[in-house]
Each structure stands twice: as structure tokens, then as C-alpha cells.
Design a protein around this motif. Structure first.
Motif, mmCIF file in Angstrom:
data_model
loop_
_atom_site.group_PDB
_atom_site.id
_atom_site.type_symbol
_atom_site.label_atom_id
_atom_site.label_comp_id
_atom_site.label_asym_id
_atom_site.label_seq_id
_atom_site.Cartn_x
_atom_site.Cartn_y
_atom_site.Cartn_z
ATOM 1 N N THR A 17 0.837 -1.192 0.000
ATOM 2 C CA THR A 17 0.000 0.000 0.000
ATOM 3 C C THR A 17 0.876 1.247 0.000
ATOM 4 O OG1 THR A 17 -1.574 -1.253 1.307
ATOM 5 C CG2 THR A 17 -1.882 1.122 1.219
ATOM 6 N N ASP A 68 -4.001 0.530 15.364
ATOM 7 C CA ASP A 68 -2.628 0.523 14.852
ATOM 8 C C ASP A 68 -2.357 1.794 14.061
ATOM 9 O OD1 ASP A 68 -2.013 -1.846 15.914
ATOM 10 O OD2 ASP A 68 -2.419 -3.024 14.110
ATOM 11 N N ASN A 69 -1.190 2.322 14.279
ATOM 12 C CA ASN A 69 -0.798 3.510 13.546
ATOM 13 C C ASN A 69 -0.668 3.195 12.057
ATOM 14 O OD1 ASN A 69 0.232 5.861 12.713
ATOM 15 N ND2 ASN A 69 2.126 5.739 13.889
ATOM 16 N N THR A 70 -1.249 4.040 11.201
ATOM 17 C CA THR A 70 -1.200 3.736 9.768
ATOM 18 C C THR A 70 -0.536 4.827 8.941
ATOM 19 O OG1 THR A 70 -3.416 4.649 9.618
ATOM 20 C CG2 THR A 70 -3.248 2.257 9.688
ATOM 21 N N GLY A 112 -13.479 3.988 9.971
ATOM 22 C CA GLY A 112 -12.633 2.814 10.190
ATOM 23 C C GLY A 112 -11.274 2.896 9.538
ATOM 24 N N GLY A 113 -10.941 4.055 8.989
ATOM 25 C CA GLY A 113 -9.603 4.187 8.427
ATOM 26 C C GLY A 113 -9.528 3.765 6.988
ATOM 27 N N ILE A 114 -8.301 3.649 6.500
ATOM 28 C CA ILE A 114 -8.090 3.375 5.086
ATOM 29 C C ILE A 114 -8.880 2.138 4.650
ATOM 30 C CG2 ILE A 114 -5.981 2.067 5.561
ATOM 31 C CD1 ILE A 114 -4.959 3.108 2.832
ATOM 32 N N GLY A 115 -9.551 2.260 3.535
ATOM 33 C CA GLY A 115 -10.277 1.129 2.994
ATOM 34 C C GLY A 115 -11.730 1.064 3.410
ATOM 35 N N SER A 116 -12.082 1.755 4.489
ATOM 36 C CA SER A 116 -13.450 1.626 4.979
ATOM 37 C C SER A 116 -14.319 2.833 4.664
ATOM 38 C CB SER A 116 -13.446 1.401 6.493
ATOM 39 O OG SER A 116 -12.586 0.337 6.809
ATOM 40 N N TYR A 247 -8.883 3.927 -5.123
ATOM 41 C CA TYR A 247 -9.281 2.513 -5.070
ATOM 42 C C TYR A 247 -10.510 2.285 -4.204
ATOM 43 C CZ TYR A 247 -4.645 1.114 -6.827
ATOM 44 O OH TYR A 247 -3.531 0.917 -7.557
ATOM 45 N N VAL A 248 -10.454 2.922 -3.030
ATOM 46 C CA VAL A 248 -11.440 2.583 -2.012
ATOM 47 C C VAL A 248 -12.845 2.908 -2.473
ATOM 48 C CG1 VAL A 248 -12.124 2.995 0.364
ATOM 49 C CG2 VAL A 248 -9.713 2.993 -0.245
ATOM 50 N N TRP B 368 -2.849 -5.453 6.705
ATOM 51 C CA TRP B 368 -3.485 -4.139 6.853
ATOM 52 C C TRP B 368 -4.863 -4.172 6.207
ATOM 53 C CZ3 TRP B 368 -1.196 -1.005 10.179
ATOM 54 C CH2 TRP B 368 0.160 -1.225 10.442
ATOM 55 N N ASN B 369 -5.563 -3.042 6.316
ATOM 56 C CA ASN B 369 -6.904 -2.986 5.731
ATOM 57 C C ASN B 369 -6.868 -3.169 4.223
ATOM 58 O OD1 ASN B 369 -7.875 -2.435 8.227
ATOM 59 N ND2 ASN B 369 -8.758 -0.440 7.713
ATOM 60 N N CYS B 370 -7.911 -3.789 3.704
ATOM 61 C CA CYS B 370 -8.075 -3.914 2.251
ATOM 62 C C CYS B 370 -8.313 -2.531 1.677
ATOM 63 C CB CYS B 370 -9.276 -4.809 1.955
ATOM 64 S SG CYS B 370 -9.812 -4.771 0.249
ATOM 65 N N ILE B 371 -7.543 -2.169 0.640
ATOM 66 C CA ILE B 371 -7.751 -0.852 0.034
ATOM 67 C C ILE B 371 -8.604 -0.950 -1.212
ATOM 68 C CG2 ILE B 371 -5.712 0.250 1.008
ATOM 69 C CD1 ILE B 371 -4.327 -0.284 -1.685
ATOM 70 N N HIS B 372 -9.141 -2.138 -1.463
ATOM 71 C CA HIS B 372 -10.121 -2.261 -2.532
ATOM 72 C C HIS B 372 -9.498 -1.996 -3.893
ATOM 73 C CE1 HIS B 372 -14.238 -1.512 -4.241
ATOM 74 N NE2 HIS B 372 -14.473 -2.480 -3.381
ATOM 75 N N CYS B 373 -8.261 -2.451 -4.059
ATOM 76 C CA CYS B 373 -7.561 -2.104 -5.283
ATOM 77 C C CYS B 373 -7.911 -3.042 -6.430
ATOM 78 C CB CYS B 373 -6.048 -2.145 -5.048
ATOM 79 S SG CYS B 373 -5.445 -3.807 -4.732
ATOM 80 N N PRO B 420 -1.468 -5.759 -1.988
ATOM 81 C CA PRO B 420 -0.564 -4.755 -1.424
ATOM 82 C C PRO B 420 -0.784 -4.562 0.074
ATOM 83 C CG PRO B 420 -2.274 -3.692 -2.705
ATOM 84 C CD PRO B 420 -2.434 -5.166 -2.921
ATOM 85 N N ALA B 421 -1.979 -4.899 0.567
ATOM 86 C CA ALA B 421 -2.240 -4.757 1.997
ATOM 87 C C ALA B 421 -1.836 -6.021 2.750
ATOM 88 C CB ALA B 421 -3.725 -4.444 2.231
#
Ligand code: SF4
Ligand code: SF4
Lengths: 311, 445
Positions: A17, A68-70, A112-116, A247-248, B368-373, B420-421
Motif C-alpha cells: 500500500t 494501529d498507527n497507519t 474505520g480508516g483506510i479502505g473503509s 481505489y477505495v 493491513w486494511n483492504c484498500i479495494h484495489c 498490497p495490503a
């Protein structure tokens, strides 16, 4: 002997990422450099402040929420840069920080942070700022040599979309960015250069940007406007290349991407052609962001050899 | 659509690391003790035919198969049985393990002689008696595979020489040096099973193997029982997966939960088919295995001819030892192989490579979280959407697992590789498959 037992696969690709987001940041640099020549050092300072606030807000909200720190994944840097690119260079600094707060804390971390997140943080940040501080967000300034001005004063002008007739900027002006606008949107050439980099690095593909741009152009052409002018002017390229491809908040399948791009294009055309505000890119993308989960469902891949069960 | 979807290649390009390519097989013997599990395959195992203190010879049958599916086990050394006891195997199952102390003589069992093969039944029983299972990695008993259920006609034999996993070059080497045996084996299978077409799929990163196979076909042109052609396929993981290879070579699609026989195809690995030629000629059962030994923790790498049952620990020493502490031992390739928990485990019938990773290579990345790529969906050879399956499995949502066709996943790991995640996609999908099977079993009751 201690042997690590884990489920296969035992090797992973080097793409992370962080690398993807880093590539987006690199792709945004030409536009940042262009903004220096167009708006002067204030554009750089405002961008750096926005980026720093985004990273800070992400760090502190993750800390408070005990997650967790992102910040090392660089996504906050991307959000900060894109948000700054949507701001006029003369915007008061505290407003930019407020925008960063909306983008990171409200839109990203609270979900919820990245992706959410369901909507693109930078776009919502821009829209909230635009609605809260309309006049500041619409006073564009031009300075420096490329702009053709001799003085060093900030000169307020309108964006090319608000101009008409003789006042309108030439294609060359639009490509180089010799016109009013926000920090990052003015130089079409710099944005296209970044786009080429992203495509070559495999970060994005062209489905969304191409369908977005083409459908906006066609729509405006049908309405009797100059399509090329409308593609190059305003925030269309910035939005199509860097925001709609987030992407998200965009579909993963090719079919979904095409529908998403066309949807963005038509909505932008509607806003530009019929609404009072000449700039509709952000709203168009936001609306399509909201549609995204449905697009994903409608365009789900069909697995090869799948057998449908009768319940 | 504009393109022919079924044969479009989808997959990933992991670094090949085939440093052992073209290295000749080195025969390694002299293992002091070997241990042979009595279930070296899919399905039930064997009951022991020997007990502590018994003398055994090379090729002697030491395990009697339980049931039609099983194949016998044979000793790979001559010597004395030191123990027969239940132990946990490298794949987690429990089986009898026969430990044999070698006398170093390698005395051959007298009963070994070429089998009398006259028809399909005697051909299949000769194969079964040799203890042959799929050598490509699945360990499915070959005599069962070659005897599809009534009503299924096989018209195509697919030979898998893709070897798409990184590191492994044993099959490549088999094709280069034993092409004649492969063609002979194909001839036998096609003759006794009455199959008229054979396609050998080889990835295009093995031009020497393709040439050797074509030369062998040409030099035997007069005696061929079927139309044999070598098909060069694009180098792309997981081309060697059964369903995927069938799709590329024949344009036929094996249905979810189905077998190749459902579309008239039988797939054999190059090692398996060349062994069939050997066993019909000599009657020597399956007691040795061609194995690639590689990995960053090793001093040397190479291709070896090892007795089945040799402890991995001793193999590592025999082929040059490790240069750094070993953090992970992978039996099979890095994409689908099994990480084993103990280096005293033996070489199995379907072991085609051993990869020793150092401590650094053994690290598991944080998720890590899914970034939906969408990279996972784009790399899935079955056109599944791994990120959704992963979510459904984590939420134990059986309905979604069914709707998203979890059982169609071939567990190739491409999705996890590209993410990537660093999500543990296939790992959760495996759990999802188990959940789904359990639910289906419950529903059937
Ligand atoms: S979902 Fe299954 S078949 Fe698809 S890439 Fe992942 S492991 Fe392979
Ligand atoms: S590759 Fe990983 S991050 Fe990308 S969509 Fe799939 S699971 Fe999400």
C-alpha cells in the motif's frame, strides 16, 4: 530448531500500500512544481501544511481510537496533497487545516480508516470547505512569470470555466496553467504527465479517467460547448486522474470502472451545463462514490466454471 | 465479449528463482535411517506388513493397502526395521511410520520383475502395485485417476509439464533427460485407456524441455498410439494447476466441484507418466524421487535423486548443508507448498522440492486494511473475487460463501501474493471452504 509454519503462499509481491500511495505522491509532484511557477511559494506552503495536518490528524485519531498507527502507508499524504490541490493558493491556512480535519477525521477515520470510507476524503473536504467558505474558496489568484503578470501582487481572477468569449484562456494557457484556478488543477500538462507515470507503474488503469473525460467532453459538445476546452479547464483532469480512481471508492472490475467513469462524466456535464456552479467534478465523483457499492454488486465477476446451486 | 474468455491467461509473475535449471540429478544414498509413512497419498493408508526387527530389502512391500483407493508402500533401502509407530506427519495427519535402519548394501528384493501387462485391468493393477500416486504434488492415486467412473469417456490425456512454481526445476530436468520415457508412458496410457489425443503443456520458459519432447516424438513417430503434441504455454503462475491447464490446452471448463474426467480429460504429471514407463519395463516400485533442493539458507542448490523416506535433516546435510539458521522449510513450491514443522520429517512420494528459507525469508508480513484495489480479483485464475470471499469467510457467512462460489477456489495463492495490503486471503478462503463443507454436511443429514 524453530521452524516457521504458515499457510501458503510463502512469498509475497513487493507492491505494498505504501508503495502505491508513494507513487501517487510522485505523480502529483509535476503539478506541485507547476503551481510554484503559477502561484508562487504560497502554493507550496499551503500544500505542505495541508499534508502535515492530514498526517497529524490520522496519527492522533488512530491514537485516540487505540488502533494501529497507519501513517506509514502514505495515504494521508495523498489525501493531503489532493485536498490542497483543490484549494486556491490564497486560502487562509486555518481553513486548509479545517478541511484536512474533515477529510481525515470525519470521512476517513470515523468510518474505520483506510479502505473503509465510503467517499473520497479529499473530495468531501473540498465540498465542505466550498460550502462553508464560498467566497474564499472562489477567489483565485495568479502570480509570477508564467501568468504573464509583472507585479508580485496576487491578482484575483476567475477560473476559465467562469470566463467566456475573448476572455477565455487558450488551449496552451490551459495546458501550462496560465489561468486562475486551484493549486493543483491549473496545469493540464503536469497532470497528464503524472497520469502517464501512474499508468506506467501499474497504479491505475485508464478506464475511469478515459471514460470520465470522454463522456464529459461529449456531453458538453452535445450542449454546444467546446469539448476540449471543458476537458482542460477546471478540475476535470485532477478529478478524473487522481480522485475518481481512488481505489477505495471506485469499482474494481473493468465493467464497473466504465460505468463509474461514464456516470461521473454525465453528472459533471449536467452540473457544468445546467447548474449555477460551473464546477461539478467534485459533486459528480461524490455521487458516484455513493453508488460504488451497488456498482460493485452489479458488475461482480463471474467465476469460471461456477455451478449455481438451487437452494 | 471481444476475447475468448476461457483461454485467456490470468495469474501472477512471482520471481522465478529457477537457479537449478538444467542441473543434472545427483543420486544421493547412504542415509542411516529412513522413515516411511504408510499413508503417502490421498485416501486411507496401509497396514504394516513388517514389524520391529524384520529384515527388509529395496523395493520390498512393507504396507498393504487398505481399500481400493490405497496403494502399497515399499522400502527404499535394505536393512532392518527398527520401529513401527504412529506419528504426526508433515501434513498434520496421523499414520504409522516405519523406520528402517539401512545396512548400506541396497540389496534388491528378488520378487521385483517386470509385470505381465495384457489389458487395461492388468495395466492398472501393475500401476497400483508400484505404489504410484500423482508425483506433481497432489498425491492422488494414479490407478484411480486412470479408471474414471462409468459413463465418463476420456478422450484427451493432458500431461502437465508446466512447472509454474518458482524454484522447482525437477520436472524440467525430467523432460530434458527422460523425454523418451515420457513418450513411452504416454503411449502405454493411451493404448490401454484407448485415448486418441495427448497434449503436453510446457511453459515457454523451458525451451530445452520442449525441444527434447519434440525430438522424442519425432524419433518414435512410427510407434505412437495417439496424436501427441507439445503445447508451449505462457509462463504465468498458476498455469500448472489442473483446471487451469485443461482450460488453456483444451478450452474445456471443469465445473466447480467437478473433476477433469467430467470434461473427458485425465491429467498426469511428467514425472508420473515417465514412471509408468519405468514400472512396466522393470517392475521397480516407486521408492525414489527427483527433488529440487534450493532456498536462500542453503550453501548449494541442485536437483537430486533421493530415496523416499530420507529425513529432510539428513538430506540438507548430504547436499551441502545450510549457511544460515533455517527459518522455514517448504515442501513443494513457495506458492502452494507446505511449511513443515520439523526437519526430521521424511521425503514423501509427492515431494518435488525442498526450499529452505532463512529467518528473514520466514517472516510473515503484517496484515493491513483492504484498500479495494482489485489486484486480487485481477490475478485470480478462476475469476473469483478473493477480497469478498475473504470477508465472507471471516464473518462465517455461509450464504455468501456459496453465492461467491468458494468451492471453485483452487487455493493457488495468487490473490495473497499480489495483495498490497498483505491480506491473508487464500488462508481465510481455505477456512471458508471448510466452513462451507461442514455446513453442507450438516444440511445433508
Ligand atoms: S481466490 Fe483461490 S483461485 Fe483465486 S487467486 Fe485466490 S487462491 Fe487462487
Ligand atoms: S488485493 Fe488486497 S487490498 Fe487489493 S482488493 Fe484484494 S484484498 Fe483488497
Amino acid at each position: 530448531m524453530y521452524l516457521n509454519v504458515s499457510s501458503s503462499p510463502h512469498i509475497r509481491d513487493s507492491v505494498t500500500t505504501r508503495r502505491l500511495m508513494g507513487d501517487v505522491v510522485i505523480a502529483l509532484i509535476p503539478a506541485l512544481v507547476a503551481s510554484y511557477f503559477i502561484f508562487g511559494v504560497r502554493a507550496i506552503i499551503l500544500t505542505l501544511i495541508t499534508v502535515a495536518s492530514c498526517v497529524f490528524f490520522e496519527w492522533i485519531s488512530r491514537l485516540i481510537m487505540k488502533r494501529d498507527n497507519t501513517i506509514h502507508d502514505m495515504s494521508a499524504v495523498v489525501t493531503g496533497t489532493i485536498l490542497a490541490f483543490c484549494l486556491p493558493a490564497g486560502l487562509p491556512v486555518w481553513m486548509a487545516i479545517f478541511g484536512a480535519f474533515i477529510a481525515i477525521v470525519v470521512v476517513k477515520e470515523m468510518f474505520g480508516g483506510i479502505g473503509s470510507n465510503i467517499a473520497n476524503p479529499a473530495i468531501v473536504g473540498r465540498i465542505v470547505l466550498g460550502m462553508s467558505f464560498g467566497s474564499e474558496m472562489n477567489s483565485y489568484s495568479v502570480i509570477g512569470t508564467l501568468a504573464g503578470e509583472t507585479g508580485t501582487d496576487l491578482v484575483a481572477t476567475a477560473t476559465p470555466l467562469a470566463l467566456s468569449g475573448d476572455q477565455a484562456a487558450s488551449y496552451l494557457d490551459l495546458l501550462l496553467g496560465r489561468h486562475g484556478g486551484t493549486i493543483g488543477e491549473v496545469s493540464a500538462a503536469a497532470l497528464l504527465l503524472g497520469c502517464a507515470y501512474l499508468v506506467l507503474r501499474g497504479v491505475i488503469d485508464l478506464w475511469i479517467p478515459a471514460t470520465f473525460v470522454v463522456s464529459t467532453g461529449l456531453f458538453m459538445w452535445v450542449l454546444g460547448h467546446d469539448p476540449i476546452y471543458h476537458v482542460l479547464a477546471g478540475g476535470l483532469l485532477l478529478g478524473a486522474i487522481y480522485m475518481a480512481t481512488d481505489y477505495v471508492t471506485s469499482p474494481t472490475t473493468t465493467k464497473g470502472k466504465i460505468i463509474f467513469g461514464i456516470g461521473c462524466g454525465l453528472l459533471t456535464g449536467l452540473f457544468r451545463g445546467f447548474a449555477a456552479s460551473p464546477e461539478g467534478v467534485s459533486f459528480a465523483i461524490l455521487l458516484m462514490n455513493i453508488m460504488n457499492p451497488h456498482l460493485e454488486r452489479w458488475t461482480r465477476l463471474k467465476t469460471i466454471g461456477g455451478v449455481d446451486y438451487v437452494a | 465479449m471481444f476475447f475468448k474468455k476461457t483461454s485467456r491467461a490470468i495469474g501472477v509473475h512471482p520471481p522465478q528463482n529457477k537457479g537449478t535449471q538444467g542441473m543434472a540429478f545427483v543420486e544421493v544414498n547412504g542415509f542411516k535411517t529412513i522413515t516411511i509413512p504408510l499413508n503417502l497419498q490421498v485416501g486411507p493408508g496401509c497396514s504394516a506388513l513388517v514389524k520391529k526387527g524384520d529384515p527388509v530389502k529395496v523395493g520390498q512391500k512393507i504396507g498393504e493397502p487398505l481399500g481400493h483407493w490405497s496403494v502399497p508402500a515399499h522400502s527404499s533401502v535394505s536393512g532392518t526395521v527398527v520401529s513401527v509407530k504412529k506419528e504426526i506427519l508433515s501434513n498434520g495427519s496421523v499414520a504409522d511410520l516405519v523406520a528402517i535402519e539401512s545396512d548400506g548394501q541396497q540389496t534388491l528384493d528378488e520378487s521385483i520383475k517386470p509385470p505381465a501387462v495384457t489389458d487395461k485391468a492388468s495395466f492398472l493393477s501393475a500401476i497400483r502395485d508400484s505404489g504410484l500416486v500423482g508425483l506433481g504434488g497432489a498425491a492422488f492415486p494414479t490407478h484411480v485417476k486412470l479408471n474414471p467412473p462409468d459413463g465418463k469417456t476420456i478422450d484427451t490425456l493432458v500431461i502437465n509439464g508446466a512447472e509454474c512454481e518458482p524454484y522447482i526445476t525437477a520436472d524440467d530436468q525430467i523432460m530434458r533427460t527422460r523425454a523418451d520415457r515420457i513418450i513411452k508412458g504416454i503411449n502405454l496410457v493411451c493404448h490401454y485407456l484407448d485415448i486418441s489425443r495427448c497434449l503436453i503443456g510446457v511453459e515457454d520458459n523451458k525451451p530445452e524441455a520442449i525441444k527434447a519432447l519434440n525430438d522424442a516424438i519425432n524419433s518414435h513417430a512410427g510407434e505412437l498410439k495417439a496424436g501427441i503434441s507439445v503445447v508451449s504455454v505462457k509462463t504465468l503462475y498458476p498455469t500448472g494447476a489442473e483446471k487451469v491447464l485443461i482450460r488453456y490446452l483444451t478450452d474445456r471448463i471443469v465445473p466447480e466441484n467437478g473433476l477433469p474426467a467430467d470434461v473427458g480429460v485425465v491429467v498426469l504429471n511428467v514425472g508420473t507418466v515417465s514412471f509408468i514407463a519405468d514400472v512396466i519395463d522393470t517392475g521397480m516400485p516407486l521408492i525414489r524421487k527427483f527433488v529440487t533442493v534450493d532456498g536462500s539458507a542453503m550453501n548449494r542448490h541442485g536437483n537430486y535423486d533421493l530415496p523416499i523416506g530420507a529425513p529432510i535433516e539428513d538430506v540438507i546435510e548430504a547436499v551441502g548443508g545450510a549457511k544460515e539458521p533455517i527459518g522455514k522449510v517448504i515442501m513443494g513450491g513457495p506458492m502452494m507448498g507446505v511449511a513443515i514443522d520439523d526437519i526430521r520429517h521424511p521425503i514423501l512420494k509427492h515431494t518435488n522440492s525442498l526450499i529452505m528459507a532463512g529467518e528473514k525469508g520466514a517472516k510473515i508480513p503484517k496484515e493491513w486494511n483492504c484498500i479495494h484495489c482489485g489486484r486480487c480479483s485481477r490475478s485470480c485464475p478462476m475469476m473469483l473475487m478473493p477480497s469478498e470471499l475473504d470477508m465472507a469467510a471471516r464473518q462465517e457467512n455461509i450464504d455468501e460463501l456459496r453465492e461467491f462460489h468458494v468451492m471453485n477456489c483452487i487455493e493457488c495463492g495468487s490473490c495473497t501474493y499480489v495483495c498490497p495490503a498483505k491480506r491473508y486471503l487464500v488462508q481465510n478462503i481455505r477456512i471458508g471452504k471448510n466452513l462451507y463443507r461442514q455446513a453442507a454436511r450438516k444440511a445433508a443429514k
